[in-house]
Design an enzyme around this catalytic site. Structure first.
Site, mmCIF file in Angstrom:
data_model
loop_
_atom_site.group_PDB
_atom_site.id
_atom_site.type_symbol
_atom_site.label_atom_id
_atom_site.label_comp_id
_atom_site.label_asym_id
_atom_site.label_seq_id
_atom_site.Cartn_x
_atom_site.Cartn_y
_atom_site.Cartn_z
ATOM 1 N N HIS A 55 0.825 -1.225 0.065
ATOM 2 C CA HIS A 55 -0.044 -0.044 0.199
ATOM 3 C C HIS A 55 0.968 1.309 0.164
ATOM 4 O O HIS A 55 0.363 2.201 0.564
ATOM 5 C CB HIS A 55 -0.896 -0.126 1.194
ATOM 6 C CG HIS A 55 -1.832 -0.923 1.230
ATOM 7 N ND1 HIS A 55 -2.857 -1.160 0.228
ATOM 8 C CD2 HIS A 55 -2.229 -2.234 1.947
ATOM 9 C CE1 HIS A 55 -3.449 -2.256 0.437
ATOM 10 N NE2 HIS A 55 -2.990 -2.963 1.633
ATOM 11 N N ARG A 80 7.434 -5.874 3.235
ATOM 12 C CA ARG A 80 6.206 -6.303 3.077
ATOM 13 C C ARG A 80 5.909 -6.502 1.407
ATOM 14 O O ARG A 80 5.841 -5.212 0.779
ATOM 15 C CB ARG A 80 4.875 -5.582 3.507
ATOM 16 C CG ARG A 80 3.541 -6.392 3.095
ATOM 17 C CD ARG A 80 2.546 -6.138 3.994
ATOM 18 N NE ARG A 80 1.893 -4.659 3.726
ATOM 19 C CZ ARG A 80 0.664 -4.221 4.193
ATOM 20 N NH1 ARG A 80 0.017 -4.853 4.746
ATOM 21 N NH2 ARG A 80 0.335 -2.982 3.879
ATOM 22 N N ASP A 94 16.846 -10.525 -3.340
ATOM 23 C CA ASP A 94 18.149 -10.134 -4.016
ATOM 24 C C ASP A 94 18.696 -8.873 -4.055
ATOM 25 O O ASP A 94 19.664 -8.445 -3.873
ATOM 26 C CB ASP A 94 17.872 -10.454 -5.484
ATOM 27 C CG ASP A 94 18.026 -11.785 -6.182
ATOM 28 O OD1 ASP A 94 18.085 -12.593 -4.950
ATOM 29 O OD2 ASP A 94 17.714 -11.943 -7.464
ATOM 30 N N GLU A 158 -5.180 -11.787 8.039
ATOM 31 C CA GLU A 158 -5.789 -10.712 7.803
ATOM 32 C C GLU A 158 -7.292 -11.007 7.680
ATOM 33 O O GLU A 158 -8.183 -9.855 7.227
ATOM 34 C CB GLU A 158 -5.512 -9.931 6.581
ATOM 35 C CG GLU A 158 -3.820 -9.687 6.576
ATOM 36 C CD GLU A 158 -3.329 -8.555 5.650
ATOM 37 O OE1 GLU A 158 -3.406 -7.327 5.315
ATOM 38 O OE2 GLU A 158 -2.765 -9.370 4.685
ATOM 39 N N ASP A 184 -7.735 -4.846 7.630
ATOM 40 C CA ASP A 184 -8.369 -6.006 6.964
ATOM 41 C C ASP A 184 -9.123 -6.880 7.620
ATOM 42 O O ASP A 184 -10.021 -7.381 7.144
ATOM 43 C CB ASP A 184 -7.182 -6.683 5.918
ATOM 44 C CG ASP A 184 -6.587 -5.872 4.743
ATOM 45 O OD1 ASP A 184 -7.601 -5.343 3.951
ATOM 46 O OD2 ASP A 184 -5.540 -5.565 4.673
#
Length: 263
Positions: A55, A80, A94, A158, A184
């Site tokens: 988000h 996240r 990576d 969530e 959520d």
């Protein structure tokens, strides 16, 4: 979670700290700004930082800059991903992250998918590159020997469905902790935008108690220190407290109100 070796703990102190009973207080970063990340990391009250891509307008370019900005602070970085997908996870690993907060994990199978995305074959499906930022662009010669044991996976709970399968998700090998997304979860419970609604708080309490009974570390996004105190009583010990978006907005609103009244 099995005890980590000394080498693994040195390579990822955050994962090692997940085995401690005490609270770990973090900061939620969404503004994609390396200067702001550096400023936050200089303050000792924050034991870790969460960089959001689900988000927030972060991508691999903005994340690399932020990792560079906090590199010498000693503050562990957690990211996240946008979603629980092996390509998303591979790219974040990576560029230097070793801790992932995986969103919207609904089942044990989805938890296993996240773990496998973070491990090299034969334990997983992570794509192999010998020259990337996480292995010092090839400088860390024994990287492949230890890295699978170093990556931390935190599964985000969530929804009602995830809540019903909490113990199954927590039991997946390679899941180091759970983390509640209260916004959520509230929406899934029919209380969109009302985190403090009694049924939502009851569900958060029940999740914490069940995780504690399972012996699983569990965290949550807490808006205030009062939230932290309440959630600690319910079994939580991993927290983000505040965010750059909210703090900046509140500061700007306060200054704007002062200037408007000054006129």
């Amino acid at each position: 979670m099995a005890a980590m070796s000394g080498r693994a703990a040195a390579e990822n102190p955050f994962k090692a700290a997940l085995q401690d009973a005490g609270p770990a207080l973090g900061f939620w970063s969404s503004l994609a700004n390396p200067v702001l990340a550096e400023l936050v990391a200089e303050h000792a009250g924050f034991q870790w930082m969460l960089f959001d891509t689900e988000h927030a307008p972060n991508d691999v370019h903005t994340l690399v800059a932020q990792l560079q900005a906090i590199r010498f602070s000693g503050v562990p970085a957690v990211v996240r991903p946008v979603r629980n997908h092996p390509v998303e996870i591979k790219r974040l690993l990576d560029i230097g992250f070793r801790n992932l907060l995986v969103p919207n994990v609904q089942s044990a199978d989805e938890a296993r998918q996240a773990v496998r995305a973070s491990r090299y074959p034969p334990a997983g499906v992570r794509g192999v590159s010998g020259y990337h930022r996480n292995n010092g662009y090839g400088r860390i010669a024994d990287y492949f020997e230890f890295i699978d044991d170093v990556i931390a996976i935190i599964a985000q709970v969530e929804t009602v469905e995830a809540m019903e399968r909490l113990e199954e998700i927590a039991a997946v090998e390679g899941v180091d902790a759970l983390f509640v997304g209260p916004g959520d979860l509230a929406a899934s419970l029919g209380h969109l935008g009302r985190i403090k609604a009694a049924p939502v708080q009851d569900a958060i309490r029940a999740i914490g108690q069940r995780a504690r009974a399972q012996g699983c570390k569990i965290g949550i996004a807490a808006g205030t220190v009062e939230d932290v105190a309440r959630y600690r009583d319910w079994g939580y010990s991993l927290f983000t407290v505040g965010s750059d978006v909210n703090l900046f907005r509140q500061a700007v609103e306060g200054l704007s109100d002062t200037l408007r009244n000054y006129r």
